[in-house]
Enzyme design. Structure first.
Site, short mmCIF file in Angstrom:
data_model
loop_
_atom_site.label_atom_id
_atom_site.label_comp_id
_atom_site.label_asym_id
_atom_site.label_seq_id
_atom_site.Cartn_x
_atom_site.Cartn_y
_atom_site.Cartn_z
N GLU A 1 0.80 -1.23 0.00
CA GLU A 1 0.00 0.00 0.00
C GLU A 1 0.84 1.28 0.00
O GLU A 1 0.34 2.36 0.31
CB GLU A 1 -0.98 0.02 1.19
CG GLU A 1 -2.35 -0.48 0.86
CD GLU A 1 -2.45 -2.00 0.75
OE1 GLU A 1 -3.53 -2.48 0.39
OE2 GLU A 1 -1.48 -2.72 1.01
N TYR B 1 3.44 1.94 1.95
CA TYR B 1 4.04 2.28 3.23
C TYR B 1 5.56 2.04 3.20
O TYR B 1 6.13 1.70 2.17
CB TYR B 1 3.36 1.50 4.35
CG TYR B 1 1.96 1.97 4.66
CD1 TYR B 1 1.74 3.26 5.17
CD2 TYR B 1 0.85 1.16 4.45
CE1 TYR B 1 0.45 3.71 5.45
CE2 TYR B 1 -0.44 1.60 4.74
CZ TYR B 1 -0.64 2.87 5.23
OH TYR B 1 -1.91 3.32 5.51
N HIS C 1 -1.57 3.89 -1.67
CA HIS C 1 -2.63 4.83 -1.30
C HIS C 1 -2.69 6.04 -2.22
O HIS C 1 -3.74 6.65 -2.37
CB HIS C 1 -2.45 5.29 0.15
CG HIS C 1 -2.88 4.27 1.16
ND1 HIS C 1 -4.05 3.55 1.05
CD2 HIS C 1 -2.31 3.85 2.32
CE1 HIS C 1 -4.16 2.74 2.08
NE2 HIS C 1 -3.11 2.89 2.86
#
Length: 675
Positions: free
Chosen positions: A165, A167, A253
């Site tokens: 995602e 991160y 994201h």
């Protein structure tokens, strides 16, 4: 014999066995940050009692700089460990298993202390990250390993290392964010060094008899993302480093492709996980838009994965697995992937819940205790507010009669489900129909209620909803002017050139409905992939089609208008508004704000701009659709009050401003809990 033999089959992990193939995926609920550990424990224990095989907590920060936001929860002190032990003990008493997710946000952290592989600022967070030196990287590895050891001390059955995602660990993998030239950057072997070393050190810290899940980004959906060859190479290395399970991450994201919203097809990305099957010997989990036991069973039966991850469906119904195992899947409250009470709350700094199930994350505060004195209750209006009230009141033992002037239940849900991309609302209305019958609620449809109709009831709840607001445009009585109700419910004929007056949620829905032709992309995964430009990462690095989005042409020429001068769609859902705007922009819908509606004429709609109202112009359109807001329908409530009858008014009949089903359902449930 079960209808879900693959889903309900145990999964052997060597040192432990999971009772089925269902993972409750990680969700950032905000519960841990409340520091109310009884509340946290009850949330997870309820899902354990509901039969899920393994749960993963929301992301716990390994250190201050890695927290998604300042004050993010983590295991930093002996007191933290003791508090988390309250949660794990409660889960184990319910015969469940739970893993703690370790999430280092990297450059996504909303903090000036954020760190990353390079000083490349994220487009979705305000602070540029500090580029880590060798010592700083070692600190992050050590802190993550320490967090895993503390999770074991706190009684968790495992950890999930968040590597997808976009991160922290994901940021090291791609040149999009990793511009380093030392041993942590450059070649892919160097760029993947950090996640592999983290998993190796985590396994070393927790020992062999502990679950270690690695969340692997299988399709980044960003420029210069990982190639499929690199994904497989990393999967092998992560397995060798000691991971027990590989979980699927889809998209960063910051990616401009929706991955979990309601308009995304069910099991839209299971094919990506399936590509990894056979490449590794440890179990592989698939995820994203799997929301019924039927879909989950199908995914497993097709060999897409060894296990399925479902997160938000466990907000909608804690007993998801137990109901499926009992052959009662039709009673599972459906996750409609709306994001309104879960992710929208998360990214607004609010405690998460669920539109369909207001008790989610409020298990200790919103309780449906049996009524001490069952009463005879009349509820007028079978939309979301009335249905919510009826189900909870009946569950508590009251005798409920539900009235509506329409010939079926659902209220405005029946309009929402006509919009392409909102097909999940069909299942929500079906569930309400099932539960009305299940709870023994007397249903009186096609009934115009008066004070005499409800005389003799112990309590009357008015949930009569809303009426369209009159925009008072000169000429609006012409035949070429329609209400959104005429369009979404009545199937009125609409011309090829359309002006939509009002750009709130309903205006956007009407635009989507009128722009659409042919099959809904939500019902056709290949069409949806073309529409948003999703490619096979084995062919295109990162999974972004080089030609970009290729949506179907709009069925009409549409102009969406609003009086406010702000950007159209600004007040839509925090995590889904961009999807609605992008979808309409791809269809060529013109969006104009700051207008005055002067008149409807034979030529179309006359508008002007600003307070001066100078230089009016006429939009040449065949049809004008009015979506100018709503007002409460209080006629019955006023009549009951005039007759001296006590009444509870909820939903749109109470307050129509910025009405949504989330508020209506929550208000109905909370009222019914007190009746």
């Amino acid at each position: 014999m079960t209808a879900y033999p693959h889903l309900l089959r145990p999964l052997e992990l060597g040192h432990t066995t999971l009772r089925n193939r269902v993972l409750m995926g990680s969700m950032h609920t905000g519960l841990e940050e409340t520091r109310d550990w009884n509340r946290v424990a009850e949330f997870y224990a309820a899902r354990a009692r509901g039969g899920v095989g393994l749960m993963v907590t929301g992301g716990m920060a390994p250190n201050k700089e890695g927290g998604v936001f300042p004050g993010a929860a983590g295991l930093f002190t002996p007191e933290d460990i003791a508090n988390h032990r309250i949660v794990t003990d409660r889960v184990h008493a319910a015969e469940g298993k739970i893993a703690m997710q370790i999430l280092h946000a990297g450059r996504y952290a909303y903090s000036p202390d954020c760190v990353g592989p390079s000083a490349v600022k994220s487009p979705i967070s305000p602070f540029p990250p500090k580029e880590l030196d060798e010592e700083g990287i070692e600190k992050q590895i050590a802190d993550i390993a320490t967090a895993a050891a503390r999770a074991r001390e706190a009684g968790y059955d495992g950890v999930e290392v968040m590597g997808s995602e976009g991160y922290f660990l994901n940021q090291f993998l791609v040149t999009h964010t990793n511009r380093r030239e030392d041993r942590w950057g450059g070649s892919y072997e160097n760029r993947m060094r950090l996640p592999v070393e983290v998993v190796r050190r985590v396994r070393e810290a927790v020992g062999p008899d502990f679950i270690v899940i690695y969340r692997l980004s299988m399709i980044d959906l960003i420029p210069n993302g990982s190639s499929w060859e690199e994904v497989v190479q990393l999967a092998h290395a992560i397995e060798d480093a000691g991971a027990s399970i590989l979980n699927t991450g889809i998209g960063w994201h910051e990616a401009r492709i929706p991955t979990i919203a309601t308009s995304v097809p069910r099991k839209a990305f299971a094919w990506v996980t399936q590509k990894l099957m056979g490449e590794v010997s440890i179990p592989v989990i698939t995820s994203n838009r799997i929301n019924t036991p039927e879909v989950a069973e199908e995914v497993l039966a097709e060999g897409c994965a060894d296990m399925v991850s479902m997160a938000r469906p466990f907000l909608a119904d804690a007993d998801f697995v137990a109901k499926a195992a009992a052959g009662r899947s039709e009673t599972i409250a459906p996750c409609i992937a709306c994001n309104q009470a879960c992710l929208d709350h998360t990214f607004s700094g609010k405690l998460s819940s669920c539109l369909v199930n207001p008790r989610a994350c409020h298990e200790t505060e919103l309780t449906y205790a049996p009524a001490e004195t069952p009463r005879k209750i009349a509820i007028v209006g079978a939309g979301p507010a009335g249905l919510s009230t009826a189900l909870v009141a009946a569950e508590r033992g009251h005798a409920v009669t539900l009235f509506d002037r329409a010939d079926r239940i659902g209220g405005q849900l029946n309009m929402a489900r006509m919009v392409p991309g909102k097909e999940e609302f069909h299942g929500l209305v079906d569930w309400y129909e099932t539960m009305v019958a299940e709870r023994g609620i007397e249903l009186r449809l096609g009934t115009e209620v008066t004070p005499d109709t409800v005389a003799g009831y112990d309590a009357v709840v008015v949930a009569t909803g809303v009426l369209p607001r009159d925009p008072a445009i000169p000429g609006q009585d012409a035949e070429n002017v329609l209400s959104y109700i005429d369009v979404l419910r009545g199937g009125a004929e609409v011309g090829p050139r359309v002006a939509i007056v009002g750009a709130g949620g309903i205006g956007f829905d009407v635009a989507e409905y009128l722009a659409h032709q042919g099959e809904s992309p939500t019902e056709d995964p290949e069409l949806w992939q073309r529409e948003w430009g999703v490619a096979d990462p084995a062919e295109i690095r990162g999974g972004l089609a080089p030609e970009g989005p290729q949506p179907e042409a709009s069925a009409r020429q549409i102009t969406l208008l609003q009086r406010k001068s702000e950007k159209l769609g600004k007040r839509l859902g925090k995590t889904t508004g961009w999807i609605h705007r992008a979808s309409l922009q791809m269809k060529g819908v013109q969006m104009i704000g700051g207008v005055n509606y002067e008149a409807v004429t034979e030529e179309g709609l006359q508008i002007s701009r600003g307070e001066a109202r100078n230089d009016p112009e006429t939009l040449a359109v065949d049809t004008v659709v009015l979506c100018a807001g709503q007002v409460p329908d209080r006629s019955l409530a006023d009549a009951l009050s005039d007759a001296g009858m006590p009444v509870h008014v909820i939903g749109g009949a109470d307050v129509a401003a910025e009405l949504d089903a989330k508020r209506a359902i929550d208000q109905g449930a909370r009222l019914a809990a007190t009746l």
